[in-house]
Write a protein that holds these residues in place. Structure first.
Motif, PDB file in Angstrom:
ATOM      1  N   PRO A 210     -26.481  19.031  23.037  1.00 56.68           N
ATOM      2  CA  PRO A 210     -25.766  19.759  21.936  1.00 56.68           C
ATOM      3  C   PRO A 210     -25.995  19.550  20.572  1.00 56.68           C
ATOM      4  O   PRO A 210     -26.520  18.287  20.372  1.00 56.68           O
ATOM      5  N   PRO A 211     -26.078  20.416  19.600  1.00 56.79           N
ATOM      6  CA  PRO A 211     -26.463  20.040  18.385  1.00 56.79           C
ATOM      7  C   PRO A 211     -25.517  19.091  17.552  1.00 56.79           C
ATOM      8  O   PRO A 211     -24.290  19.303  17.709  1.00 56.79           O
ATOM      9  N   GLN A 212     -26.176  18.360  16.622  1.00 56.88           N
ATOM     10  CA  GLN A 212     -25.563  17.510  15.957  1.00 56.88           C
ATOM     11  C   GLN A 212     -26.064  17.750  14.710  1.00 56.88           C
ATOM     12  O   GLN A 212     -27.268  18.019  14.358  1.00 56.88           O
ATOM     13  N   THR A 213     -25.156  17.394  13.711  1.00 51.82           N
ATOM     14  CA  THR A 213     -25.824  17.571  12.318  1.00 51.82           C
ATOM     15  C   THR A 213     -25.887  16.129  11.433  1.00 51.82           C
ATOM     16  O   THR A 213     -26.761  15.415  11.759  1.00 51.82           O
ATOM     17  N   SER A 214     -25.297  15.761  10.594  1.00 58.21           N
ATOM     18  CA  SER A 214     -25.331  14.500   9.878  1.00 58.21           C
ATOM     19  C   SER A 214     -24.410  13.372  10.854  1.00 58.21           C
ATOM     20  O   SER A 214     -23.197  13.190  10.554  1.00 58.21           O
ATOM     21  N   THR A 215     -25.069  12.933  11.811  1.00 56.22           N
ATOM     22  CA  THR A 215     -24.333  12.241  12.794  1.00 56.22           C
ATOM     23  C   THR A 215     -24.129  10.828  12.383  1.00 56.22           C
ATOM     24  O   THR A 215     -24.935   9.633  12.951  1.00 56.22           O
ATOM     25  N   ILE A 216     -23.334  10.540  11.427  1.00 53.92           N
ATOM     26  CA  ILE A 216     -22.794   9.223  10.887  1.00 53.92           C
ATOM     27  C   ILE A 216     -21.919   8.752  12.152  1.00 53.92           C
ATOM     28  O   ILE A 216     -20.477   8.615  11.652  1.00 53.92           O
TER      29      ILE A 216
ATOM     30  N   ASP B 171     -28.721   1.951  13.263  1.00 52.68           N
ATOM     31  CA  ASP B 171     -28.397   0.633  13.062  1.00 52.68           C
ATOM     32  C   ASP B 171     -27.150   0.828  11.942  1.00 52.68           C
ATOM     33  O   ASP B 171     -26.261  -0.171  12.050  1.00 52.68           O
ATOM     34  N   ALA B 172     -27.156   1.324  10.809  1.00 54.25           N
ATOM     35  CA  ALA B 172     -26.295   1.747   9.745  1.00 54.25           C
ATOM     36  C   ALA B 172     -25.124   2.079  10.428  1.00 54.25           C
ATOM     37  O   ALA B 172     -23.876   1.931  10.091  1.00 54.25           O
ATOM     38  N   SER B 173     -25.255   3.465  11.115  1.00 55.49           N
ATOM     39  CA  SER B 173     -24.218   4.011  11.761  1.00 55.49           C
ATOM     40  C   SER B 173     -23.299   3.108  12.753  1.00 55.49           C
ATOM     41  O   SER B 173     -21.984   3.233  12.820  1.00 55.49           O
ATOM     42  N   ALA B 174     -24.015   2.174  13.224  1.00 57.74           N
ATOM     43  CA  ALA B 174     -23.205   1.186  14.285  1.00 57.74           C
ATOM     44  C   ALA B 174     -21.877   0.570  13.453  1.00 57.74           C
ATOM     45  O   ALA B 174     -21.317   0.200  14.169  1.00 57.74           O
ATOM     46  N   ASN B 175     -22.136   0.454  12.209  1.00 62.46           N
ATOM     47  CA  ASN B 175     -21.139  -0.220  11.482  1.00 62.46           C
ATOM     48  C   ASN B 175     -19.857   0.674  11.152  1.00 62.46           C
ATOM     49  O   ASN B 175     -18.745   0.081  10.775  1.00 62.46           O
ATOM     50  N   HIS B 176     -20.041   1.982  11.358  1.00 66.79           N
ATOM     51  CA  HIS B 176     -19.030   2.937  11.239  1.00 66.79           C
ATOM     52  C   HIS B 176     -17.759   2.683  11.894  1.00 66.79           C
ATOM     53  O   HIS B 176     -17.942   2.221  13.085  1.00 66.79           O
ATOM     54  N   SER B 177     -16.610   2.952  11.553  1.00 64.03           N
ATOM     55  CA  SER B 177     -15.440   2.720  12.503  1.00 64.03           C
ATOM     56  C   SER B 177     -15.269   3.651  13.572  1.00 64.03           C
ATOM     57  O   SER B 177     -14.872   3.223  14.490  1.00 64.03           O
ATOM     58  N   THR B 178     -15.911   5.013  13.273  1.00 63.90           N
ATOM     59  CA  THR B 178     -16.193   5.805  14.413  1.00 63.90           C
ATOM     60  C   THR B 178     -16.800   5.153  15.660  1.00 63.90           C
ATOM     61  O   THR B 178     -16.510   5.425  16.848  1.00 63.90           O
ATOM     62  N   ALA B 179     -18.100   4.642  15.507  1.00 68.09           N
ATOM     63  CA  ALA B 179     -18.750   3.969  16.180  1.00 68.09           C
ATOM     64  C   ALA B 179     -18.256   2.675  16.808  1.00 68.09           C
ATOM     65  O   ALA B 179     -18.380   2.596  18.247  1.00 68.09           O
ATOM     66  N   GLN B 180     -17.642   1.776  16.022  1.00 68.45           N
ATOM     67  CA  GLN B 180     -16.884   0.769  16.426  1.00 68.45           C
ATOM     68  C   GLN B 180     -15.804   1.266  17.482  1.00 68.45           C
ATOM     69  O   GLN B 180     -15.562   0.594  18.656  1.00 68.45           O
ATOM     70  N   GLY B 181     -14.952   2.184  17.181  1.00 68.17           N
ATOM     71  CA  GLY B 181     -13.934   2.642  18.095  1.00 68.17           C
ATOM     72  C   GLY B 181     -14.516   3.269  19.317  1.00 68.17           C
ATOM     73  O   GLY B 181     -13.928   3.037  20.493  1.00 68.17           O
ATOM     74  N   ALA B 182     -15.497   3.959  19.255  1.00 67.57           N
ATOM     75  CA  ALA B 182     -16.142   4.520  20.598  1.00 67.57           C
ATOM     76  C   ALA B 182     -16.775   3.556  21.280  1.00 67.57           C
ATOM     77  O   ALA B 182     -16.558   3.533  22.642  1.00 67.57           O
ATOM     78  N   ILE B 183     -17.245   2.551  20.961  1.00 66.09           N
ATOM     79  CA  ILE B 183     -18.128   1.431  21.775  1.00 66.09           C
ATOM     80  C   ILE B 183     -16.875   0.735  22.411  1.00 66.09           C
ATOM     81  O   ILE B 183     -16.881   0.466  23.549  1.00 66.09           O
TER      82      ILE B 183
END
Length: 729
Positions: free
Chosen positions: A140-146, A185-197
């Protein structure tokens, strides 16, 4: 000199001279032919990056964020199957090219160049963005996947497990698939990443099947901010419910070996894993970014000296798979071929008009199996004693519950998810008994994270389900609204209608709730929902309408693949009376399951010509109360219930106000950014009769006796209507 040119010339000179970076010898089961094929993928990914910059410089390309330094993702694709859905980081061109080699008939070079050129013939986005993605490759296409794509990857992985137990009609993933999600690695700090993981680990900790491979591509920097050395490993090595793997993304053989090991573990254990892939970032963040303006030149040059293509040449040579001369020839031939093909790609047509651009905002309809109702015995068993109460007038919350029951009986692909929707039956009891009726697979009690709730819905929708997620209160949506704006609503737009997120999001909202919660539980702002292109927003005012509108919302999601938001006015859930205590005039009987209120169909009460009151939700209830007082003063009114707030039913509204000498808009949302602004603009365009609006103040809502002080009331409606009709407005 341009850093991309420096890296290019370094590669040519160092390979020719045999000046290759040191490293461990090749290890793993990668055959010589496979290794050479992956090196070709890496060369093509690199050549495409360079070509995108040349196209931008010539005014023929428009977006140059690239994958150079991340070419090791080719080996990750090699470890997976093309039937595994992949939600990719924007630096993963090598992954997509490698996967294209696993599926006959693919043309990744041509496809990506069309995307660079914003050509309308681009097979994924139709020229709307430079995105990775392919329907044929399950990307599936992603754009700015932060990190915004991580929650839906969790949902997709959950859907794979759920489909093994109960396969929906439009399922696309095989039962033994896994989902991949890659990010920086920068995106890994985003609240969205933290919540998903966290959500993935939370589910796996409870042995919920969740075959998901997270891939963190760690190049040590996010635009200009360095990631502390060792931070990703320290953060993710010991997460509960998450198996950790690590490899050097500079080493083709090691990456292939560790990625295969991680994929096997996920596929066999049906649990999530975290693959930490060490990479480098070449050229800076994107085309306009010059890394030497904020990083020491020595550090930039050290990263360039660690070019993964140089490592691949060394490894292939040491393994006897490919000589240095042959590797150099492949690289040069690839660059030449990309440049030749690009000359043709830039001549292909582009989007020209607003209509062209907007053509994919609304997804295409899909064929669905016809449903002929439910066996009466099955329905009777599900409803139990509720069946006997259906002939009696009921409150809104109960009619919504019955409508959900009928819909879930009729459509096995419907699943609900949210905080407390299952065993508790919701904060207001709207989903009571549904857990007992349909079980935990279809009534999913989630953790307390709105991003994860909507991500779960989006991911399940992409594997054939029709999700009905619930957000407990409208104010809670703002924690996760980008899952609607940036993911669900944009997916058909950026995939040219090839990918969709059909769902009906239920939200308890709006104001007038007495003595409970203040602004977090009484939120009268709908602006963020009305601002999302392609989204349908529905607000019922009474129980019978709610049941019939909810059926239409499910039809829109199931058959037309739409994203629908159904806002249920909390204050009207228990409402029984209209004018006097125990008059029971705001309760209705349950409408037959075949009855629906179509998208754009208004409700009109009365036929007075002195005044048309245009309103929705709680405004309808209050306007009905005001109607009697207005009649006593000689003002004959009609009340128009919009029901559908986005898109506004403009033609129907124009017809409904025809013949009225005055129009009053009663809007319980705020004065600034409220629904009334769009209504006033439209009505001024189509009629010249006197108009006025009564709205809520630009304020949050208080708890206690002043709970309704900032919003329209029966008395303020009467006053505004009289002022308008009497010429004082």
């Amino acid at each position: 000199m341009d850093r991309s040119q420096i890296v290019h010339e370094n590669f040519l000179s160092r390979v020719a001279a045999g000046d290759l970076p040191p490293g461990r010898p090749a290890s793993g089961e990668l055959a010589a032919t496979e290794a050479v094929a992956l090196y070709r993928v890496q060369c093509l990914s690199r050549a495409l990056d360079r070509q995108s910059r040349a196209m931008q410089k010539a005014g023929q390309g428009f977006y140059t964020i690239g994958s150079s330094g991340h070419e090791g993702m080719a080996a990750v694709a090699h470890a997976l199957r093309p039937t595994d859905p992949a939600f990719l980081h924007y630096r993963d061109a090598a992954f997509q090219i490698a996967r294209a080699g696993q599926v006959p008939g693919q043309t990744p070079l041509w496809d990506m160049l069309l995307s660079f050129a914003s050509s309308s013939e681009d097979p994924i986005s139709g020229g709307r963005h430079k995105v990775l993605g392919s329907k044929a490759l399950n990307i599936p296409p992603q754009t700015s996947t932060i990190a915004s794509h991580l929650p839906k990857a969790v949902g997709a992985a959950y859907a794979i497990g759920a489909a093994r137990r109960h396969r929906p009609e439009h399922a696309t993933c095989p039962d033994d698939a896994l989902a991949l999600c890659s990010f920086g690695d920068a995106s890994a700090n985003h609240s969205t990443a933290q919540g998903a993981i966290n959500a993935a680990g939370w589910a796996a900790y409870q042995s919920v099947p969740l075959p998901l491979l997270f891939v963190c591509e760690d190049n040590g920097i996010g635009i200009s901010t360095r990631t502390p050395s060792g931070w990703i490993a320290a953060s993710y090595q010991n997460r509960p419910g998450l198996r950790y793997f690590a490899a050097s993304g500079l080493d083709l053989y090691e990456t292939a070996r560790v990625a295969a090991e991680a994929a096997r573990w996920v596929r066999t254990q049906r649990k999530p894993a975290f693959l930490h892939l060490g990479t480098v970032r070449l050229y800076g963040h994107a085309g306009a970014d010059v890394p030497t303006t904020y990083l020491p030149k020595e550090l930039v040059e050290a990263e360039e000296a660690n070019d993964p293509l140089l490592h691949s040449v060394r490894l292939l040579s040491e393994a006897g798979a490919l000589s240095r001369d042959a590797a150099l020839a492949i690289y040069q031939e690839t660059c030449d071929r990309v440049a030749r093909v690009a000359e043709e790609a830039v001549t292909r047509p582009r989007l020209k008009t607003a209509r062209d651009v907007m053509a994919s905002l609304i997804p295409p309809a899909r064929p669905c199996q016809p449903t002929n109702g439910v066996d009466p015995e099955t329905r009777a068993a599900a409803f139990g004693s509720d069946l006997r109460a259906m002939g009696e007038p009921q409150i809104m919350s109960r009619l919504i519950n019955w409508a959900l029951t009928d819909l879930m009986l009729e459509h096995g692909e419907i699943v609900m998810m949210g905080e407390d929707v299952g065993r508790k039956g919701g904060v207001y009891g709207v989903t009571q008994k549904l857990h007992a009726r349909f079980g935990p697979d279809r009534m999913i009690d989630t953790l307390l994270d709105e991003q994860s709730i909507l991500g779960l819905a989006i991911g399940m929708a992409q594997n054939g389900y029709v999700p009905i997620p619930e957000i407990q209160f409208l104010a809670y949506l703002h924690n996760a609204e980008d899952q609607l704006r940036g993911e669900a609503a944009t997916l058909p737009f950026f995939s040219n209608g090839q990918y969709t997120n059909p769902m009906v999001l239920r939200i308890a909202g709006l104001g007038y709730q007495k003595g409970f919660g203040g602004h977090f539980h009484n939120d009268n702002s709908l602006a963020v929902l009305r601002d999302i292109p392609g989204l349908i927003l529905a607000v019922p005012s009474n129980g019978a309408d709610a049941a019939k509108m909810l059926r239409e919302c499910v039809r829109l999601a199931r058959e037309e693949q739409r994203v629908v938001v159904f806002v249920e006015p909390i204050a009207l859930y228990p409402m029984r009376d209209l004018h006097a205590e125990k008059d029971g005039l705001w309760m209705q009987s349950y409408p037959d399951p075949s009855e629906r209120i179509a998208l754009g169909e208004l409700g009109v009460h009365g036929n007075g010509t002195d005044l048309a009151i245009v309103t929705f939700g709680n405004g309808v209830y209050l306007s009905r109360q005001a109607e009697r007082e207005l009649a006593a003063t000689g003002i004959a009114s009609r009340i128009i219930d919009l029901r559908w707030l986005s898109p506004l039913p403009k033609d129907a509204l124009t017809e409904a106000v025809a013949g009225a000498r005055h129009i009053l808009i009663v809007d319980e949302t705020r004065h600034s950014g409220g629904v009334a602004e769009g209504l006033m603009a439209h009505l001024h365009e189509v009629t010249d009769v006197p108009q006025a609006r009564l709205t809520a103040e630009d304020s949050f809502i208080a708890t206690g006796p002043a709970y309704a002080a900032t919003m329209p009331s029966k008395d303020s409606i009467v006053a505004a209507a009289r002022a308008l009709v009497e010429g004082r407005a």
